[in-house]
Design a protein around this motif. Structure first.
Motif, PDB file in Angstrom:
ATOM      1  N   GLY A 195      40.839  23.010 -84.987  1.00 53.56           N
ATOM      2  CA  GLY A 195      42.219  23.309 -84.636  1.00 53.56           C
ATOM      3  C   GLY A 195      42.429  24.791 -84.394  1.00 53.56           C
ATOM      4  N   PRO A 196      43.615  25.157 -83.998  1.00 55.59           N
ATOM      5  CA  PRO A 196      44.759  24.273 -83.764  1.00 55.59           C
ATOM      6  C   PRO A 196      44.609  23.482 -82.472  1.00 55.59           C
ATOM      7  CG  PRO A 196      45.317  26.494 -83.089  1.00 55.59           C
ATOM      8  CD  PRO A 196      43.950  26.572 -83.682  1.00 55.59           C
ATOM      9  N   ARG A 197      45.352  22.391 -82.375  1.00 57.13           N
ATOM     10  CA  ARG A 197      45.367  21.634 -81.131  1.00 57.13           C
ATOM     11  C   ARG A 197      46.045  22.472 -80.068  1.00 57.13           C
ATOM     12  NH1 ARG A 197      47.128  15.430 -81.878  1.00 57.13           N
ATOM     13  NH2 ARG A 197      46.306  15.462 -79.749  1.00 57.13           N
ATOM     14  N   PHE A 198      45.646  22.217 -78.826  1.00 54.85           N
ATOM     15  CA  PHE A 198      46.166  23.044 -77.738  1.00 54.85           C
ATOM     16  C   PHE A 198      47.674  22.915 -77.626  1.00 54.85           C
ATOM     17  CE2 PHE A 198      47.376  23.675 -73.255  1.00 54.85           C
ATOM     18  CZ  PHE A 198      46.963  24.989 -73.106  1.00 54.85           C
ATOM     19  N   LYS A 199      48.324  24.064 -77.515  1.00 59.86           N
ATOM     20  CA  LYS A 199      49.756  24.078 -77.241  1.00 59.86           C
ATOM     21  C   LYS A 199      50.099  25.360 -76.496  1.00 59.86           C
ATOM     22  CE  LYS A 199      51.539  26.123 -81.532  1.00 59.86           C
ATOM     23  NZ  LYS A 199      52.409  25.891 -82.706  1.00 59.86           N
ATOM     24  N   ILE A 200      51.181  25.290 -75.759  1.00 60.44           N
ATOM     25  CA  ILE A 200      51.665  26.439 -74.992  1.00 60.44           C
ATOM     26  C   ILE A 200      52.919  26.967 -75.677  1.00 60.44           C
ATOM     27  CG2 ILE A 200      52.564  27.210 -72.766  1.00 60.44           C
ATOM     28  CD1 ILE A 200      50.910  24.893 -71.510  1.00 60.44           C
ATOM     29  N   ARG A 201      52.917  28.228 -75.986  1.00 66.02           N
ATOM     30  CA  ARG A 201      54.078  28.830 -76.635  1.00 66.02           C
ATOM     31  C   ARG A 201      55.252  28.909 -75.664  1.00 66.02           C
ATOM     32  NH1 ARG A 201      53.336  34.379 -79.014  1.00 66.02           N
ATOM     33  NH2 ARG A 201      55.107  33.739 -80.297  1.00 66.02           N
ATOM     34  N   LYS A 202      56.442  28.928 -76.206  1.00 62.32           N
ATOM     35  CA  LYS A 202      57.634  29.068 -75.381  1.00 62.32           C
ATOM     36  C   LYS A 202      57.682  30.481 -74.794  1.00 62.32           C
ATOM     37  CE  LYS A 202      60.370  25.770 -78.081  1.00 62.32           C
ATOM     38  NZ  LYS A 202      61.573  25.595 -78.955  1.00 62.32           N
ATOM     39  N   ASN A 203      58.098  30.565 -73.543  1.00 61.08           N
ATOM     40  CA  ASN A 203      58.181  31.871 -72.902  1.00 61.08           C
ATOM     41  C   ASN A 203      59.107  32.818 -73.650  1.00 61.08           C
ATOM     42  OD1 ASN A 203      56.416  31.018 -70.919  1.00 61.08           O
ATOM     43  ND2 ASN A 203      57.668  31.797 -69.234  1.00 61.08           N
ATOM     44  N   ALA A 225      45.858  27.325 -68.152  1.00 60.64           N
ATOM     45  CA  ALA A 225      46.402  25.960 -68.137  1.00 60.64           C
ATOM     46  C   ALA A 225      47.920  25.934 -68.245  1.00 60.64           C
ATOM     47  CB  ALA A 225      45.788  25.136 -69.272  1.00 60.64           C
ATOM     48  N   MET A 226      48.548  27.068 -68.526  1.00 65.01           N
ATOM     49  CA  MET A 226      50.009  27.125 -68.524  1.00 65.01           C
ATOM     50  C   MET A 226      50.551  26.721 -67.152  1.00 65.01           C
ATOM     51  SD  MET A 226      50.941  30.708 -70.515  1.00 65.01           S
ATOM     52  CE  MET A 226      52.732  30.432 -70.421  1.00 65.01           C
ATOM     53  N   LYS A 227      51.794  26.237 -67.130  1.00 57.77           N
ATOM     54  CA  LYS A 227      52.443  25.996 -65.847  1.00 57.77           C
ATOM     55  C   LYS A 227      52.511  27.314 -65.081  1.00 57.77           C
ATOM     56  CE  LYS A 227      55.303  22.087 -67.289  1.00 57.77           C
ATOM     57  NZ  LYS A 227      56.694  21.583 -67.492  1.00 57.77           N
ATOM     58  N   THR A 228      52.293  27.235 -63.800  1.00 57.29           N
ATOM     59  CA  THR A 228      52.246  28.447 -62.985  1.00 57.29           C
ATOM     60  C   THR A 228      53.543  29.248 -63.087  1.00 57.29           C
ATOM     61  OG1 THR A 228      50.684  27.413 -61.450  1.00 57.29           O
ATOM     62  CG2 THR A 228      51.895  29.334 -60.651  1.00 57.29           C
ATOM     63  N   ASP A 229      54.680  28.568 -63.037  1.00 52.42           N
ATOM     64  CA  ASP A 229      55.969  29.268 -63.124  1.00 52.42           C
ATOM     65  C   ASP A 229      56.072  30.054 -64.425  1.00 52.42           C
ATOM     66  OD1 ASP A 229      56.757  28.321 -60.676  1.00 52.42           O
ATOM     67  OD2 ASP A 229      58.060  26.742 -61.470  1.00 52.42           O
ATOM     68  N   ASP A 230      55.644  29.441 -65.535  1.00 51.19           N
ATOM     69  CA  ASP A 230      55.750  30.095 -66.834  1.00 51.19           C
ATOM     70  C   ASP A 230      54.812  31.290 -66.937  1.00 51.19           C
ATOM     71  OD1 ASP A 230      57.672  28.302 -67.614  1.00 51.19           O
ATOM     72  OD2 ASP A 230      56.303  26.998 -68.724  1.00 51.19           O
ATOM     73  N   LEU A 231      53.586  31.125 -66.458  1.00 55.26           N
ATOM     74  CA  LEU A 231      52.627  32.230 -66.520  1.00 55.26           C
ATOM     75  C   LEU A 231      53.063  33.368 -65.601  1.00 55.26           C
ATOM     76  CD1 LEU A 231      50.052  33.371 -67.691  1.00 55.26           C
ATOM     77  CD2 LEU A 231      48.722  31.985 -66.078  1.00 55.26           C
ATOM     78  N   CYS A 232      53.599  33.041 -64.438  1.00 54.41           N
ATOM     79  CA  CYS A 232      54.136  34.075 -63.543  1.00 54.41           C
ATOM     80  C   CYS A 232      55.257  34.840 -64.230  1.00 54.41           C
ATOM     81  CB  CYS A 232      54.663  33.443 -62.252  1.00 54.41           C
ATOM     82  SG  CYS A 232      53.404  32.971 -61.056  1.00 54.41           S
ATOM     83  N   GLU A 233      56.114  34.102 -64.946  1.00 50.92           N
ATOM     84  CA  GLU A 233      57.271  34.724 -65.598  1.00 50.92           C
ATOM     85  C   GLU A 233      56.848  35.737 -66.652  1.00 50.92           C
ATOM     86  OE1 GLU A 233      60.997  33.370 -68.452  1.00 50.92           O
ATOM     87  OE2 GLU A 233      60.181  31.911 -67.025  1.00 50.92           O
TER      88      GLU A 233
END
Length: 291
Positions: free
Chosen positions: A39-47, A77-85
């Motif tokens: 672990g931890p299991r994969f997760k994407i933090r909030k922007n 692997a983040m959404k492109t919009d989120d990583l761009c932001e």
């Protein structure tokens, strides 16, 4: 600033600000890797949370942060919009920022496609570290990498076409004794097709709690000794025509090779030949990694 789980970064990011964007790895099946097995299991933090950490870092370090690395294992692997932001926000927060970097596996880069990679480059993402490991499809299947040589080639080319820097990592010895020659030759083919900015060499060190170590203990995988690794390295370099910077910037390697290809190929091969004259006992001992 908040962090969760193991936080790894490449040696070349030693002086970079680390702001965690993701936790864990969305693939997490490679037989040689132990980093996220518990672990931890994969997760994407909030922007919102990522931006708060970037702002806090500005308060601590001031505006003169020049390089930023977003862990963890596969932030691409983040959404492109989120990583761009978050890239755009980081650029605004640190006006002197020269580089933003992430780790990314080829299968997740490939899912983005060229147009999304171009968007990321425009937002400020400037370098991606990719674990090629091998260009041999037999090895890639054995180690459960989740990709294949064609996909790795296309993903690498798209990164370069998008205008980002690309570091590709090769694991010397990952094919064991029975695949050492195909590993060197097929890996060189991928690297020649992609021509990444950096080729970074790592030597296989089996890690605790990994399927690969179990294979070694059962006699199903025969690791290479120092001379065999050096010969494999020589074969790889003999077949390399890519205009890339070669670096063996890691504690796992038996010798240090660093310089520009193909200009310094002869020098590298001479270094390898000289090292092959040394007794194997003079190299670092075999060990099992715990981190």
């Amino acid at each position: 600033m908040r962090y969760e789980g193991p936080i790894y970064r490449p040696p070349s990011e030693a002086n970079s600000l680390l702001i965690q964007a993701t936790a864990g790895c969305p693939h997490n099946r490679c037989t040689f890797c132990m980093i996220y097995k518990n672990g931890p299991r994969f997760k994407i933090r909030k922007n919102k949370d990522i931006k708060e950490d970037i702002s806090e870092a500005r308060e601590i370090y001031g505006e003169y942060v020049r390089t930023l690395f977003f862990p963890a294992g596969n932030t691409i692997a983040m959404k492109t919009d989120d990583l761009c932001e978050i890239c755009s926000f980081a650029r605004k927060t640190f006006p002197h920022l020269e580089r933003i970097t992430v780790y990314g596996s080829s299968q997740f880069i490939h899912k983005k496609g060229l147009e999304d990679l171009k968007r990321l480059a425009e937002a400020g993402l400037s370098r991606i570290h990719v674990g090629l490991e091998s260009g041999d499809d037999v090895i890639l299947k054995r180690i459960r990498k989740g990709t294949h040589s064609l996909q790795q080639t296309e993903a690498g080319k798209w990164i370069m076409e998008a205008g980002m820097e690309l570091s590709m990592y090769v694991i010397l010895g990952i094919g064991g004794k029975d695949r050492t020659e195909p590993h060197a030759i097929e890996t060189a083919k991928v690297l020649n097709n992609v021509e990444p900015d950096f080729i970074r060499l790592r030597t296989l060190v089996p890690k605790i709690n990994t399927p690969l170590l179990e294979e070694i203990e059962k006699g199903e995988f025969q690791p290479l000794g120092p001379h065999e690794v050096l010969k494999e390295t020589g074969l790889l370099i003999e077949n390399l025509e890519a205009r890339s910077y070669l670096a063996s910037d890691h504690y796992t390697n038996y010798i240090n090779l660093e310089g520009r290809l193909p200009r310094e190929k002869t020098k590298f091969l001479e270094q390898i030949n000289m090292s092959l004259k040394r007794d194997e006992s003079s190299f670092r001992p075999f060990f099992i990694g715990t981190t």
